[in-house]
Write a protein that holds these residues in place. Structure first.
Motif, PDB file in Angstrom:
ATOM      1  N   PHE A 155      17.667  -8.448  44.828  1.00  0.00           N
ATOM      2  CA  PHE A 155      16.330  -8.870  45.226  1.00  0.00           C
ATOM      3  C   PHE A 155      16.202  -9.081  46.739  1.00  0.00           C
ATOM      4  O   PHE A 155      15.158  -9.507  47.224  1.00  0.00           O
ATOM      5  N   THR A 156      17.268  -8.729  47.465  1.00  0.00           N
ATOM      6  CA  THR A 156      17.269  -8.879  48.920  1.00  0.00           C
ATOM      7  C   THR A 156      16.053  -8.246  49.615  1.00  0.00           C
ATOM      8  O   THR A 156      15.478  -8.865  50.502  1.00  0.00           O
ATOM      9  N   PRO A 157      15.622  -7.024  49.231  1.00  0.00           N
ATOM     10  CA  PRO A 157      14.447  -6.447  49.894  1.00  0.00           C
ATOM     11  C   PRO A 157      13.197  -7.326  49.765  1.00  0.00           C
ATOM     12  O   PRO A 157      12.441  -7.478  50.723  1.00  0.00           O
ATOM     13  N   VAL A 158      13.003  -7.903  48.599  1.00  0.00           N
ATOM     14  CA  VAL A 158      11.854  -8.790  48.368  1.00  0.00           C
ATOM     15  C   VAL A 158      11.978 -10.028  49.253  1.00  0.00           C
ATOM     16  O   VAL A 158      11.012 -10.468  49.887  1.00  0.00           O
ATOM     17  N   ILE A 159      13.199 -10.565  49.309  1.00  0.00           N
ATOM     18  CA  ILE A 159      13.476 -11.764  50.097  1.00  0.00           C
ATOM     19  C   ILE A 159      13.238 -11.505  51.594  1.00  0.00           C
ATOM     20  O   ILE A 159      12.559 -12.285  52.260  1.00  0.00           O
ATOM     21  N   SER A 160      13.768 -10.377  52.101  1.00  0.00           N
ATOM     22  CA  SER A 160      13.599 -10.089  53.530  1.00  0.00           C
ATOM     23  C   SER A 160      12.140  -9.864  53.872  1.00  0.00           C
ATOM     24  O   SER A 160      11.667 -10.270  54.935  1.00  0.00           O
ATOM     25  N   ASP A 161      11.410  -9.208  52.971  1.00  0.00           N
ATOM     26  CA  ASP A 161       9.995  -8.958  53.192  1.00  0.00           C
ATOM     27  C   ASP A 161       9.231 -10.272  53.298  1.00  0.00           C
ATOM     28  O   ASP A 161       8.433 -10.479  54.216  1.00  0.00           O
ATOM     29  N   MET A 162       9.485 -11.173  52.360  1.00  0.00           N
ATOM     30  CA  MET A 162       8.788 -12.464  52.366  1.00  0.00           C
ATOM     31  C   MET A 162       9.184 -13.301  53.578  1.00  0.00           C
ATOM     32  O   MET A 162       8.335 -13.890  54.245  1.00  0.00           O
ATOM     33  N   ASN A 163      10.482 -13.316  53.894  1.00  0.00           N
ATOM     34  CA  ASN A 163      10.953 -14.053  55.076  1.00  0.00           C
ATOM     35  C   ASN A 163      10.331 -13.507  56.354  1.00  0.00           C
ATOM     36  O   ASN A 163       9.965 -14.273  57.255  1.00  0.00           O
ATOM     37  N   GLY A 164      10.203 -12.190  56.427  1.00  0.00           N
ATOM     38  CA  GLY A 164       9.594 -11.555  57.588  1.00  0.00           C
ATOM     39  C   GLY A 164       8.174 -12.039  57.799  1.00  0.00           C
ATOM     40  O   GLY A 164       7.761 -12.373  58.920  1.00  0.00           O
TER      41      GLY A 164
END
Length: 203
Positions: A50-59
């Motif tokens: 789920f890292t892509p979702v996490i990085s997107d939201m963090n961004g």
């Protein structure tokens, strides 16, 4: 001991401050960003895929934090951060739009789990349904296919919410948590629509 560690939940909703109860018409920027960060920690418990979702939201959280940091007094409320910059710079509005969509995905996912009286262990269907209702319309073919792979790797109900008392406690907290989160997202939704900032383009 009789209680195995498998019964313990990866997520403990009671430890989250959550979204503030909306007593006023406006959403407090700092409180909203804090609650959004907590949701990212919830997604982290889903696993590495789920890292892509996490990085997107963090961004998007970082972009909003930066915009807010430019004038924390002036932008105390999310509405002001957006409205005062309409047609000048939609940097914050775009970050909020995508953050809102990610939060809607998670909110809908947990609403589906909460409403599932059968307490289905496999959560793939709940996540797929949430995705189709929130993010899918704005995702192009490639992104959609990437997400499809992730579905199958979502942890089970017992892994996320625990079993027995752990599970019941999480469900109890969600009784208040989810409607408050939903109210915030609806408010942000209405705000973005009112100013034609709900860009429908796909990525």
């Amino acid at each position: 001991s009789s209680s195995s560690s498998s019964a313990v939940a990866r997520i403990q909703f009671k430890t989250l401050k959550g979204f503030p109860a909306s007593t006023v018409d406006k959403v407090e920027t700092q409180a909203f960003l804090n609650a959004a960060k907590e949701i990212v920690t919830v997604i982290e418990s889903f696993g590495k895929l789920f890292t892509p979702v996490i990085s997107d939201m963090n961004g998007n959280i970082n972009k909003l934090t930066k915009a807010y940091g430019a004038d924390v007094i002036k932008y105390q409320y999310l509405e002001d951060l957006i409205v005062l910059n309409v047609n000048i710079d939609d940097f914050a509005a775009n970050a909020l739009l995508w953050l809102k969509r990610g939060l809607q995905l998670i909110c809908t996912f947990f609403e589906n789990i909460y409403a599932d009286t059968k307490h289905t262990e496999v959560l793939k269907q709940h996540l797929q349904d949430a995705y189709e209702r929130t993010l899918k319309p704005y995702h192009g073919f490639i992104v959609q296919n990437t997400i499809k792979i992730i579905y199958s790797w979502v942890p089970t109900r017992s892994q996320l919410l625990g079993q027995g008392a752990y599970h019941d406690e999480n469900i109890e907290v969600l009784t208040q948590y989810l409607p408050t989160m939903r109210a915030h997202l609806d408010k942000i939704d209405a705000l973005l629509r009112a100013h034609n900032l709900d860009d429908k383009r796909k990525v």
